[in-house]
Motif scaffolding. Sequence first.
Motif, PDB file in Angstrom:
ATOM      1  N   ASP A   1       0.863  -1.198   0.000  1.00  0.00           N
ATOM      2  CA  ASP A   1       0.000   0.000   0.000  1.00  0.00           C
ATOM      3  C   ASP A   1       0.892   1.239   0.000  1.00  0.00           C
ATOM      4  O   ASP A   1       1.756   1.403   0.889  1.00  0.00           O
ATOM      5  N   ALA A   2       0.700   2.065  -0.977  1.00  0.00           N
ATOM      6  CA  ALA A   2       1.557   3.259  -1.130  1.00  0.00           C
ATOM      7  C   ALA A   2       1.420   4.202   0.069  1.00  0.00           C
ATOM      8  O   ALA A   2       2.397   4.828   0.511  1.00  0.00           O
ATOM      9  N   GLU A   3       0.227   4.325   0.618  1.00  0.00           N
ATOM     10  CA  GLU A   3       0.042   5.227   1.752  1.00  0.00           C
ATOM     11  C   GLU A   3       0.843   4.752   2.939  1.00  0.00           C
ATOM     12  O   GLU A   3       1.507   5.537   3.624  1.00  0.00           O
ATOM     13  N   LEU A   4       0.813   3.421   3.169  1.00  0.00           N
ATOM     14  CA  LEU A   4       1.576   2.860   4.288  1.00  0.00           C
ATOM     15  C   LEU A   4       3.077   2.981   4.032  1.00  0.00           C
ATOM     16  O   LEU A   4       3.863   3.237   4.951  1.00  0.00           O
ATOM     17  N   ASP A   5       3.470   2.826   2.787  1.00  0.00           N
ATOM     18  CA  ASP A   5       4.888   2.984   2.441  1.00  0.00           C
ATOM     19  C   ASP A   5       5.361   4.402   2.780  1.00  0.00           C
ATOM     20  O   ASP A   5       6.496   4.606   3.251  1.00  0.00           O
TER      21      ASP A   5
END
Length: 522
Positions: free
Chosen positions: A231-235
């Motif tokens: 998940d890009a947001e979590l990254d």
Amino acid sequence: GVEPGPEAGRDAGGGGAAASRPAAGDAGAGGAAAGRPAAGDAGGGSAAAGAIDRLPADAEELILARRVGADGRTRAYLNGRSITVTELRALASELLSFYGQHEHRRLMLGAAQLEILDGFCGPEQARRRAACAGAWRRLRESRTELGRLDELTGARERELDLLEFELGEIERLELRPGEREELGAERERLRHLEALRAGTFAATEILAGDDGALAGLAGAAAGLEAVAGVDAELDGLAERLRGLGLEAQDVVSELRRYGEGLEGEPGRLEAVEERLAGIARLERKHGGTIELVLEHAERCAARRDELLGAEVAMGAAREEADRAGAAHAEAAGAVSAARTAAAPGLSEAVCARLESLAMPDASFAVVLSGAEPGPTGSDGVEFEIAPNPGVPAAPLRDTASGGELSRVMLALLGAANHGSETTLVFDEVDAGIGGHTARAVGEQLRALGEGRQVVCITHLPQVASCATRHFTIVKDTTVEPARTTVIRLEAEAVVSELVRMLGAEEEDQAARRHASELLRAA
């Protein structure tokens, strides 16, 4: 233009008479006109020369005027252009000389007698006197400077000691702008050294201890590594977490470095306190800030250099005073030589004129003596007269009566102003005389008018009859404000005014014949 010579007219308001000869050009109301002198000849110095320089190049005459308003304010004009009163006075002094009804009293002053003798010496004497005055001015300036340096030398050692003490105080501290603020901050750090160490150690332990913030941040970041790329947001959050870990490591390094540097130099706090006290002491004495203390030091250094150079300046001032004294002595010698040569001639010329003024047996002498050096030279002068034979000569102030003084003044003016074109104005200088003497005075005034403008205000018909042209001056006090009118008289009107000056009625034929005879005899 008009023929040279005096003119006269009766002042109807005060029983007097006015005499004048107009110059080339119409002076206008309240003005005086005369030929334009060269700017370099304006004796009033820069004031007169500056006013003349502002005239058009083709101006052929000077018209001076002064307007007096009802409120008392005055304005001066040169050829219709506004000038200052100083400029007007400087120009007028070259064109016109005024002799009031008590002017003969000035003959009793040594300064006035010296001016008359110098006038008789000729135009070169004015240049000699100017050179003498300039040399005297330089001599006074050099003596003033010498006195100043002498006073400076007298208090020199005492002042030098004080300057050296104050400069030493400031120079020993080697002050820098802004230093007090830096030292204040350092003092606060040294005063709280133990508290700073404790705080630094506690913060380091909280961050870098086994269960500290660094370990927690590292564990959190490792836990997110397992789901990286899902998940890009979590990254993004994981990236921020890794950044916090790196920033926390930097803070720990800085805390350790700071803590290691807290090992204070022994005695440093005392040294800082002492320097701050020294700075505060100087600030209280010299202005309140380090910058003002440093400015005071600069002034002290400049004054010290001046005092140290006082001996050299004193020697130079002595040399300048000696040169100025020699120059003044030389200029005064030239002035004195001219006076010595001219004095006998002035005595002879005055005696000759006194004979025509009904004082045939009078003797007159110009006696020179030494005097304190000054702007006019090193001579004193005394006019001595013996009005009658067998009477020893004595100073004018001790011997001559008012009438005799008036005649002596006219004789002196005739002798000392020979060849001059300056306009002469006489206001009742014939006071105290009458009869044949008055006639002689009138003839002398007429002789003075040969080649120049002469204005005479007189109460004597014998004097007025010798004028070329006549005017009556009438003051009307029945109007508000009072009005004065000047009217030129012609032919029979002149006779009528002379009759009135004789104290007779206008219809008195004997008085009219006498007035006509006076005019014919003139």
